[in-house]
Design a protein around this motif. Structure first.
Motif, PDB file in Angstrom:
ATOM      1  N   TRP A  17       0.827  -1.206   0.000  1.00 42.18           N
ATOM      2  CA  TRP A  17       0.000   0.000   0.000  1.00 42.18           C
ATOM      3  C   TRP A  17       0.859   1.252   0.000  1.00 42.18           C
ATOM      4  O   TRP A  17       0.530   2.246  -0.661  1.00 42.18           O
ATOM      5  CB  TRP A  17      -0.938   0.002   1.212  1.00 42.18           C
ATOM      6  CG  TRP A  17      -2.026  -0.993   1.068  1.00 42.18           C
ATOM      7  CD1 TRP A  17      -2.066  -2.246   1.604  1.00 42.18           C
ATOM      8  CD2 TRP A  17      -3.214  -0.842   0.309  1.00 42.18           C
ATOM      9  NE1 TRP A  17      -3.225  -2.877   1.232  1.00 42.18           N
ATOM     10  CE2 TRP A  17      -3.952  -2.033   0.435  1.00 42.18           C
ATOM     11  CE3 TRP A  17      -3.741   0.187  -0.459  1.00 42.18           C
ATOM     12  CZ2 TRP A  17      -5.173  -2.231  -0.181  1.00 42.18           C
ATOM     13  CZ3 TRP A  17      -4.958   0.000  -1.074  1.00 42.18           C
ATOM     14  CH2 TRP A  17      -5.658  -1.193  -0.930  1.00 42.18           C
ATOM     15  N   LEU A  44       2.264   1.628  -3.317  1.00 42.42           N
ATOM     16  CA  LEU A  44       1.218   2.017  -4.256  1.00 42.42           C
ATOM     17  C   LEU A  44       1.228   3.521  -4.507  1.00 42.42           C
ATOM     18  O   LEU A  44       0.854   3.972  -5.581  1.00 42.42           O
ATOM     19  CB  LEU A  44      -0.149   1.565  -3.716  1.00 42.42           C
ATOM     20  CG  LEU A  44      -1.390   1.940  -4.509  1.00 42.42           C
ATOM     21  CD1 LEU A  44      -1.387   1.213  -5.846  1.00 42.42           C
ATOM     22  CD2 LEU A  44      -2.625   1.585  -3.730  1.00 42.42           C
ATOM     23  N   TYR A  70       5.255  -2.313 -10.186  1.00 41.92           N
ATOM     24  CA  TYR A  70       4.732  -0.950 -10.055  1.00 41.92           C
ATOM     25  C   TYR A  70       5.556   0.027 -10.893  1.00 41.92           C
ATOM     26  O   TYR A  70       5.005   0.957 -11.486  1.00 41.92           O
ATOM     27  CB  TYR A  70       4.762  -0.495  -8.600  1.00 41.92           C
ATOM     28  CG  TYR A  70       3.732  -1.109  -7.679  1.00 41.92           C
ATOM     29  CD1 TYR A  70       2.864  -2.109  -8.090  1.00 41.92           C
ATOM     30  CD2 TYR A  70       3.642  -0.690  -6.361  1.00 41.92           C
ATOM     31  CE1 TYR A  70       1.944  -2.666  -7.220  1.00 41.92           C
ATOM     32  CE2 TYR A  70       2.719  -1.232  -5.489  1.00 41.92           C
ATOM     33  CZ  TYR A  70       1.876  -2.216  -5.915  1.00 41.92           C
ATOM     34  OH  TYR A  70       0.967  -2.748  -5.052  1.00 41.92           O
ATOM     35  N   LEU A 117      -1.903   4.737 -10.816  1.00 39.81           N
ATOM     36  CA  LEU A 117      -2.624   4.297  -9.620  1.00 39.81           C
ATOM     37  C   LEU A 117      -3.827   3.436  -9.981  1.00 39.81           C
ATOM     38  O   LEU A 117      -4.054   2.385  -9.362  1.00 39.81           O
ATOM     39  CB  LEU A 117      -3.059   5.529  -8.821  1.00 39.81           C
ATOM     40  CG  LEU A 117      -3.298   5.380  -7.348  1.00 39.81           C
ATOM     41  CD1 LEU A 117      -2.015   4.948  -6.648  1.00 39.81           C
ATOM     42  CD2 LEU A 117      -3.791   6.684  -6.766  1.00 39.81           C
ATOM     43  N   ILE A 118      -4.575   3.835 -10.992  1.00 38.88           N
ATOM     44  CA  ILE A 118      -5.757   3.068 -11.410  1.00 38.88           C
ATOM     45  C   ILE A 118      -5.361   1.706 -11.963  1.00 38.88           C
ATOM     46  O   ILE A 118      -5.971   0.688 -11.617  1.00 38.88           O
ATOM     47  CB  ILE A 118      -6.577   3.876 -12.436  1.00 38.88           C
ATOM     48  CG1 ILE A 118      -7.252   5.056 -11.737  1.00 38.88           C
ATOM     49  CG2 ILE A 118      -7.614   3.000 -13.130  1.00 38.88           C
ATOM     50  CD1 ILE A 118      -7.905   6.043 -12.673  1.00 38.88           C
ATOM     51  N   ILE A 127      -2.645  -0.030 -11.333  1.00 32.79           N
ATOM     52  CA  ILE A 127      -2.140  -0.867 -10.246  1.00 32.79           C
ATOM     53  C   ILE A 127      -3.299  -1.380  -9.390  1.00 32.79           C
ATOM     54  O   ILE A 127      -3.347  -2.566  -9.034  1.00 32.79           O
ATOM     55  CB  ILE A 127      -1.106  -0.113  -9.394  1.00 32.79           C
ATOM     56  CG1 ILE A 127       0.179   0.111 -10.188  1.00 32.79           C
ATOM     57  CG2 ILE A 127      -0.792  -0.885  -8.121  1.00 32.79           C
ATOM     58  CD1 ILE A 127       1.181   1.018  -9.501  1.00 32.79           C
ATOM     59  N   LEU A 128      -4.240  -0.516  -9.055  1.00 30.18           N
ATOM     60  CA  LEU A 128      -5.385  -0.943  -8.250  1.00 30.18           C
ATOM     61  C   LEU A 128      -6.225  -1.994  -8.977  1.00 30.18           C
ATOM     62  O   LEU A 128      -6.722  -2.934  -8.353  1.00 30.18           O
ATOM     63  CB  LEU A 128      -6.252   0.252  -7.854  1.00 30.18           C
ATOM     64  CG  LEU A 128      -5.703   1.094  -6.719  1.00 30.18           C
ATOM     65  CD1 LEU A 128      -6.548   2.348  -6.533  1.00 30.18           C
ATOM     66  CD2 LEU A 128      -5.638   0.295  -5.428  1.00 30.18           C
ATOM     67  N   LEU A 142      -4.210  -5.089  -8.751  1.00 32.78           N
ATOM     68  CA  LEU A 142      -4.034  -5.503  -7.369  1.00 32.78           C
ATOM     69  C   LEU A 142      -5.310  -6.141  -6.820  1.00 32.78           C
ATOM     70  O   LEU A 142      -5.264  -7.219  -6.223  1.00 32.78           O
ATOM     71  CB  LEU A 142      -3.621  -4.289  -6.530  1.00 32.78           C
ATOM     72  CG  LEU A 142      -2.907  -4.519  -5.222  1.00 32.78           C
ATOM     73  CD1 LEU A 142      -1.619  -5.276  -5.434  1.00 32.78           C
ATOM     74  CD2 LEU A 142      -2.626  -3.202  -4.536  1.00 32.78           C
ATOM     75  N   PHE A 143      -6.435  -5.473  -7.032  1.00 30.49           N
ATOM     76  CA  PHE A 143      -7.680  -5.955  -6.440  1.00 30.49           C
ATOM     77  C   PHE A 143      -8.815  -6.152  -7.430  1.00 30.49           C
ATOM     78  O   PHE A 143      -9.691  -6.984  -7.213  1.00 30.49           O
ATOM     79  CB  PHE A 143      -8.159  -4.992  -5.350  1.00 30.49           C
ATOM     80  CG  PHE A 143      -7.227  -4.921  -4.197  1.00 30.49           C
ATOM     81  CD1 PHE A 143      -7.081  -5.993  -3.343  1.00 30.49           C
ATOM     82  CD2 PHE A 143      -6.473  -3.791  -3.984  1.00 30.49           C
ATOM     83  CE1 PHE A 143      -6.204  -5.934  -2.286  1.00 30.49           C
ATOM     84  CE2 PHE A 143      -5.598  -3.720  -2.919  1.00 30.49           C
ATOM     85  CZ  PHE A 143      -5.468  -4.801  -2.074  1.00 30.49           C
ATOM     86  N   GLY A 144      -8.849  -5.361  -8.498  1.00 31.50           N
ATOM     87  CA  GLY A 144      -9.969  -5.409  -9.437  1.00 31.50           C
ATOM     88  C   GLY A 144     -10.180  -6.759 -10.078  1.00 31.50           C
ATOM     89  O   GLY A 144     -11.295  -7.287 -10.080  1.00 31.50           O
ATOM     90  N   SER A 196      -4.312 -11.459 -10.612  1.00 29.20           N
ATOM     91  CA  SER A 196      -4.206 -10.520  -9.501  1.00 29.20           C
ATOM     92  C   SER A 196      -2.783 -10.487  -8.953  1.00 29.20           C
ATOM     93  O   SER A 196      -2.174 -11.519  -8.684  1.00 29.20           O
ATOM     94  CB  SER A 196      -5.178 -10.931  -8.398  1.00 29.20           C
ATOM     95  OG  SER A 196      -4.969 -10.164  -7.256  1.00 29.20           O
TER      96      SER A 196
END
Length: 187
Positions: free
Chosen positions: A8, A11, A99, A121-122, A124-125, A128-130, A147
């Motif tokens: 995090w 991130l 990253y 950021l989008i 990576i997110l 990472l989680f999407g 993921s």
């Protein structure tokens, strides 16, 4: 908890480091000087990738002091899981590389540094989680495999699986390749 919080922190740290790598050179017109030199475009991208990885790795090196103190203060002395610890650091290095590659791509698609930061950021997110959430929602193992967090958690347990290493390396190569293509196309 350190190895759960660090992705995090990275991130925000790595996109902040990479947001000016290419976009700032485009804004200040120094990319013209750089691109006219007898250097291949992929070498430029790769050197910027190595620079951002170096900054990321240097940012986690001071945590070795924390590991050393826990090693010395544990009862009995040295009562920590070295395999899990080494795996966690390898996982962090892989995340820093991933990253950084995504950040270089984000910087290559926009001239504005803040847009580069937000795009990075989008992406990576999402990785990472999407895709993990979509994999759970549709019960799709392929999406769960894509993921970042599942591969990082696997490595953090101290299990160095070649699939996890190959995932991170292929993600790095993919984003560095499309960064090179983007620079070649835009310039």
């Amino acid at each position: 908890p350190f190895f759960q919080v660090t992705p995090w922190i990275l991130l925000f740290l790595i996109p902040a480091v990479t947001m000016k790598m290419i976009s700032n050179e485009t804004m200040e017109k120094t990319s013209i000087i750089l691109l006219t030199k007898p250097i291949k475009k992929w070498e430029i991208i790769f050197s910027k990738f190595l620079a951002s990885c170096t900054i990321g790795i240097l940012s986690i090196i001071p945590t070795v002091i924390f590991v050393y103190s826990i090693y010395q203060l544990s009862e009995p002395k040295g009562n920590i899981d070295i395999g899990e610890l080494i795996g966690s650091y390898i996982g962090l290095i892989m995340i820093i590389g991933c990253y950084s590659a995504i950040g270089i791509y984000g910087s290559s698609i926009s001239k504005n540094t803040m847009i580069s930061f937000i795009v990075t950021l989008i992406i990576i997110l999402l990785l990472l989680f999407g895709v993990d959430l979509l994999g759970d929602l549709y019960n799709n193992s392929l999406l769960k495999y894509l993921s970042i967090i599942s591969h990082y958690e696997s490595i953090s347990r101290g299990v160095l699986d070649s699939r996890d290493i190959a995932y991170f390396i292929s993600l790095i190569i993919f984003f560095l390749s499309i960064s090179t293509i983007t620079i070649h196309k835009n310039r």
